[in-house]
Design a protein around this motif. Structure first.
Motif, PDB file in Angstrom:
ATOM      1  N   THR A  60      12.835  21.438 -25.192  1.00 36.56           N
ATOM      2  CA  THR A  60      12.806  21.671 -26.588  1.00 36.56           C
ATOM      3  C   THR A  60      11.684  22.270 -27.032  1.00 36.56           C
ATOM      4  O   THR A  60      11.256  23.075 -27.885  1.00 36.56           O
ATOM      5  CB  THR A  60      12.921  20.208 -27.032  1.00 36.56           C
ATOM      6  OG1 THR A  60      14.117  19.807 -26.684  1.00 36.56           O
ATOM      7  CG2 THR A  60      12.893  20.235 -28.681  1.00 36.56           C
ATOM      8  N   LEU A  61      10.296  21.498 -26.539  1.00 39.88           N
ATOM      9  CA  LEU A  61       8.992  22.128 -27.001  1.00 39.88           C
ATOM     10  C   LEU A  61       8.934  23.698 -26.669  1.00 39.88           C
ATOM     11  O   LEU A  61       8.305  24.502 -27.107  1.00 39.88           O
ATOM     12  CB  LEU A  61       7.938  21.332 -26.166  1.00 39.88           C
ATOM     13  CG  LEU A  61       7.787  19.825 -26.540  1.00 39.88           C
ATOM     14  CD1 LEU A  61       6.786  19.303 -25.562  1.00 39.88           C
ATOM     15  CD2 LEU A  61       7.358  19.721 -27.829  1.00 39.88           C
ATOM     16  N   LEU A  72       3.419  28.498 -39.462  1.00 39.75           N
ATOM     17  CA  LEU A  72       2.459  27.434 -39.954  1.00 39.75           C
ATOM     18  C   LEU A  72       2.601  26.272 -39.650  1.00 39.75           C
ATOM     19  O   LEU A  72       2.065  25.296 -39.888  1.00 39.75           O
ATOM     20  CB  LEU A  72       2.474  27.370 -41.596  1.00 39.75           C
ATOM     21  CG  LEU A  72       2.476  28.751 -42.334  1.00 39.75           C
ATOM     22  CD1 LEU A  72       2.739  28.361 -43.869  1.00 39.75           C
ATOM     23  CD2 LEU A  72       0.991  29.222 -42.245  1.00 39.75           C
ATOM     24  N   VAL A  73       3.687  25.860 -38.686  1.00 41.81           N
ATOM     25  CA  VAL A  73       3.645  24.671 -38.025  1.00 41.81           C
ATOM     26  C   VAL A  73       3.760  24.690 -36.442  1.00 41.81           C
ATOM     27  O   VAL A  73       4.564  25.736 -35.778  1.00 41.81           O
ATOM     28  CB  VAL A  73       5.032  23.864 -38.213  1.00 41.81           C
ATOM     29  CG1 VAL A  73       5.398  22.558 -37.783  1.00 41.81           C
ATOM     30  CG2 VAL A  73       5.161  24.004 -39.805  1.00 41.81           C
ATOM     31  N   ALA A  78       6.476  20.533 -34.769  1.00 38.41           N
ATOM     32  CA  ALA A  78       7.744  20.853 -35.359  1.00 38.41           C
ATOM     33  C   ALA A  78       8.651  20.038 -34.673  1.00 38.41           C
ATOM     34  O   ALA A  78       9.683  19.588 -35.292  1.00 38.41           O
ATOM     35  CB  ALA A  78       8.028  22.476 -35.347  1.00 38.41           C
ATOM     36  N   ALA A  79       8.879  20.166 -33.413  1.00 39.15           N
ATOM     37  CA  ALA A  79       9.994  19.576 -32.503  1.00 39.15           C
ATOM     38  C   ALA A  79      10.366  18.137 -32.808  1.00 39.15           C
ATOM     39  O   ALA A  79      11.249  17.965 -33.295  1.00 39.15           O
ATOM     40  CB  ALA A  79       9.647  19.868 -31.024  1.00 39.15           C
ATOM     41  N   PRO A  80       9.116  17.349 -32.822  1.00 40.19           N
ATOM     42  CA  PRO A  80       9.591  15.855 -33.365  1.00 40.19           C
ATOM     43  C   PRO A  80       9.991  15.463 -34.481  1.00 40.19           C
ATOM     44  O   PRO A  80      10.826  14.952 -34.886  1.00 40.19           O
ATOM     45  CB  PRO A  80       8.270  15.152 -32.809  1.00 40.19           C
ATOM     46  CG  PRO A  80       7.071  15.889 -32.821  1.00 40.19           C
ATOM     47  CD  PRO A  80       7.635  17.334 -32.202  1.00 40.19           C
ATOM     48  N   ALA A  85      14.191  14.246 -38.057  1.00 40.58           N
ATOM     49  CA  ALA A  85      15.154  14.552 -39.370  1.00 40.58           C
ATOM     50  C   ALA A  85      16.457  14.878 -39.088  1.00 40.58           C
ATOM     51  O   ALA A  85      17.385  14.263 -39.868  1.00 40.58           O
ATOM     52  CB  ALA A  85      14.618  15.966 -39.990  1.00 40.58           C
ATOM     53  N   GLU A  86      16.829  15.524 -37.860  1.00 40.79           N
ATOM     54  CA  GLU A  86      18.477  15.407 -37.499  1.00 40.79           C
ATOM     55  C   GLU A  86      18.837  13.975 -37.316  1.00 40.79           C
ATOM     56  O   GLU A  86      19.911  13.657 -37.598  1.00 40.79           O
ATOM     57  CB  GLU A  86      18.538  16.421 -36.264  1.00 40.79           C
ATOM     58  CG  GLU A  86      18.375  18.057 -36.591  1.00 40.79           C
ATOM     59  CD  GLU A  86      18.199  18.732 -35.304  1.00 40.79           C
ATOM     60  OE1 GLU A  86      18.788  19.751 -35.346  1.00 40.79           O
ATOM     61  OE2 GLU A  86      18.022  17.937 -34.293  1.00 40.79           O
TER      62      GLU A  86
END
Length: 157
Positions: A60-61, A72-73, A78-80, A85-86
């Protein structure tokens, strides 16, 4: 028996009459059933995506760093955030608890994917967004925890 508009000569129904009958049947489908189907379908898509991310965190990373490349992230942030959020959006939508908030969270994910990651997959993203927009616009429906809470606390779903 006399002939009427509904009964043409010989008792044969016209195509227009059959179409009107089919529409009348579709009109009887409760909106809450449609809302439930939209919620379950959308929740399933994003829940499965989160589970895939969690199944192999190093992959994933790597995906966030090499393929997704959000501007910008940092990929390690971003991954966590995306996974959380999902999961959060999926659970809220599935149970119909703060479902409009869950729909908004997942619409943010869809927009991010569409704009920055896979813009060529617009048809699939439009399908997801349509389900989520139904929930955002009309709520979770009567088959939801939002509806139960609304009845308990005096406000409709």
């Amino acid at each position: 028996m006399t002939m009427t508009q509904e009964m043409p000569m010989g008792g044969v129904r016209s195509v227009a009459d059959r179409y009107r009958s089919a529409l009348a049947l579709a009109d009887r489908i409760p909106l809450s059933v449609v809302q439930l189907a939209a919620r379950v379908a959308a929740a399933h898509v994003f829940w499965q995506s989160a589970q895939t991310k969690l199944a192999s965190w190093p992959v994933t990373l790597q995906l966030f760093a090499m393929e997704y490349r959000l501007p910008l992230v940092d990929p390690a942030v971003a991954a966590p955030l995306a996974t959380a959020a999902e999961i959060t959006g999926s659970v809220l939508i599935f149970f119909g608890l703060f479902a409009r908030l869950g729909a908004l969270i997942l619409l943010g994910i869809v927009a991010t994917i569409q704009i920055f990651v896979y813009p060529e997959n617009w048809a699939e993203h439009l399908l997801w967004a349509s389900l989520l927009l139904l929930v955002l616009a009309r709520g979770a429906g009567m088959i939801s925890l939002d509806a139960i809470a609304g009845r308990l606390f005096g406000r409709g779903a």
